[in-house]
Design an enzyme around this catalytic site. Structure first.
Site, PDB file in Angstrom:
ATOM      1  N   GLY A  58       5.207   3.083   0.294  1.00 34.71           N
ATOM      2  CA  GLY A  58       6.656   2.935   0.296  1.00 34.71           C
ATOM      3  C   GLY A  58       7.225   2.034  -0.794  1.00 34.71           C
ATOM      4  O   GLY A  58       6.842   2.103  -1.963  1.00 34.71           O
TER       5      GLY A  58
ATOM      6  N   TYR B 202      14.798  -4.723  15.365  1.00 30.10           N
ATOM      7  CA  TYR B 202      14.622  -4.641  13.905  1.00 30.10           C
ATOM      8  C   TYR B 202      15.776  -5.363  13.212  1.00 30.10           C
ATOM      9  O   TYR B 202      15.557  -6.166  12.286  1.00 30.10           O
ATOM     10  CB  TYR B 202      14.572  -3.167  13.501  1.00 30.10           C
ATOM     11  CG  TYR B 202      14.422  -2.913  12.018  1.00 30.10           C
ATOM     12  CD1 TYR B 202      13.165  -2.997  11.394  1.00 30.10           C
ATOM     13  CD2 TYR B 202      15.517  -2.565  11.234  1.00 30.10           C
ATOM     14  CE1 TYR B 202      13.026  -2.745  10.039  1.00 30.10           C
ATOM     15  CE2 TYR B 202      15.389  -2.320   9.881  1.00 30.10           C
ATOM     16  CZ  TYR B 202      14.134  -2.406   9.285  1.00 30.10           C
ATOM     17  OH  TYR B 202      14.004  -2.157   7.936  1.00 30.10           O
TER      18      TYR B 202
ATOM     19  N   SER C 112       0.823  -1.217   0.000  1.00 28.09           N
ATOM     20  CA  SER C 112       0.000   0.000   0.000  1.00 28.09           C
ATOM     21  C   SER C 112       0.855   1.264   0.000  1.00 28.09           C
ATOM     22  O   SER C 112       0.419   2.310  -0.482  1.00 28.09           O
ATOM     23  CB  SER C 112      -0.918   0.006   1.232  1.00 28.09           C
ATOM     24  OG  SER C 112      -0.181  -0.220   2.414  1.00 28.09           O
TER      25      SER C 112
END
Ligand code: NAP
Length: 242
Positions: free
Chosen positions: A12, A150, A10
Site C-alpha cells: 500500500g 479507527y 510491505s
C-alpha cells in the site's frame, strides 16, 4: 545521505513511499506479516540503491520496535526521518466492538506511533535535526460511522502531531501528519464492496480514489528541506472530499 524508517512498508501507501524515496535516502523498510512482499520490494529497491534493509517487526510491541531501530542504526547510524505509516482498519458498530478489538486497533495505529516516536527522539535531539510524518486519515478530522475506533486512533494521531511539533521545534525536529481521503490499497478494498466503491467515488469532486504514489509525493515534499517551515500541520490529500 539521510536515513528514513517507514513502518508498514510491505504494502500500500508505505510501499509507494519506499519506492518514491529509494533514489534519495538510505531506507529501512518494515513489515509484519507480508514477508514475501517486503522481500520483493527490497530486491526492487536495491537495484536503485544498495542502502536499503527490510526488518520484520510488529510496531505495536516495544521490544520489536527496539530491534527495528537497533538494526537500522547499526546499518546507517542515526535515523533522520521517521514515517509512522503502519495501520489497520476496523469496520463495525461501536456496540459490536470488543475490548480485544480496541487493544488491537489502538496497538497498531496509536501505541505504535508512541513507541517509534519515543525511540527515535534521543538521537534526533542530539543532532538537532529530525522529521516525523504520521499517516493519519480524513476520518481523524471528520469521523466516520462504523469506523469510530479507527477514527479515534487517527484523531489521536492528529493531536499527538500538533502537540509534539510544539514540544520538539526547539530541538530542530519537525512533526507533521498526512490525512489521506480514500487511497487505492488493500485496506480500502477490504473495507468496501464494489457497489460501495462506486457510490464513494460519486462523492469525490475529483471522481476517483488517490493513488498511493500521490500520497508518497506529498510526503517526499514534507520531509524535504523545501518544507523547512512546515510543522504541526495535518496535510489533507482527499480529492476535494472536504
Ligand atoms: P494496507 O495496504 O492495508 O497496508 C498496511 C501496512 O501496514 C502493511 O504493510 C502492514 O504490514 C502494515 N502494518 C499493519 N500493522 C502493522 C504492525 N502492527 N506492525 C508493522 N506493520 C504493520 O494499508 P494502507 O492503505 O497502505 O494504509 C497505510 C496507512 O495509511 C495506514 O495508517 C492507514 O490507516 C492510512 N490510510 C489509508 C487510507 C486508504 O484509503 N487506504 C486512507 C487514509 C489513511 P504487513 O502486511 O507486513 O503485516
Amino acid at each position: 545521505m539521510k536515513t528514513v524508517l517507514i513502518t508498514g512498508s510491505s504494502r500500500g501507501i508505505g510501499r509507494a513511499i519506499a519506492r518514491r524515496l529509494a533514489g534519495s535516502y538510505n531506507l529501512i523498510i518494515n513489515y509484519n506479516h507480508s514477508k514475501d512482499k517486503a522481500l520483493s520490494l527490497l530486491d526492487e529497491l536495491r537495484e536503485i540503491n544498495p542502502n536499503v534493509i527490510a526488518v520484520k517487526a510488529d510496531v505495536s510491541k516495544e521490544e520489536e520496535v527496539e530491534r527495528l531501530f537497533s538494526l537500522g542504526e547499526k546499518n546507517f547510524g542515526t535515523i533522520d526521518v521517521l514515517v509512522n505509516n503502519a495501520g489497520i482498519s476496523h469496520f463495525s458498530l461501536i456496540q459490536d466492538t470488543s475490548s480485544e478489538d480496541f487493544e488491537r486497533i489502538v496497538g497498531s495505529n496509536l501505541r505504535s506511533v508512541f513507541l517509534t516516536t519515543k525511540r527515535a527522539l534521543s538521537p534526533m535531539i542530539s543532532q538537532k535535526y529530525g522529521v516525523i510524518i504520521n499517516i493519519s486519515s480524513i476520518w481523524g478530522k471528520e469521523g466516520a460511522a462504523m469506523e469510530s475506533l479507527y477514527s479515534l486512533t487517527k484523531g489521536g494521531i492528529n493531536a499527538f502531531t500538533k502537540s509534539l511539533s510544539k514540544e520538539l521545534s526547539p530541538s530542530g525536529i519537525r512533526v507533521n501528519a498526512i490525512a489521506p481521503g480514500i487511497v487505492d490499497t488493500d485496506m480500502m478494498r477490504g473495507d468496501f464492496n464494489s457497489e460501495e466503491l462506486v457510490e464513494l467515488k460519486k462523492d469525490l469532486p475529483l471522481g476517483r480514489f488517490a493513488k498511493p504514489s500521490e500520497v508518497a509525493d506529498l510526503l517526499a515534499f514534507l520531509i524535504s528541506d523545501e518544507a523547512s517551515y512546515i510543522t504541526g500541520n495535518i496535510a489533507d490529500i482527499n480529492g476535494g472530499f472536504y
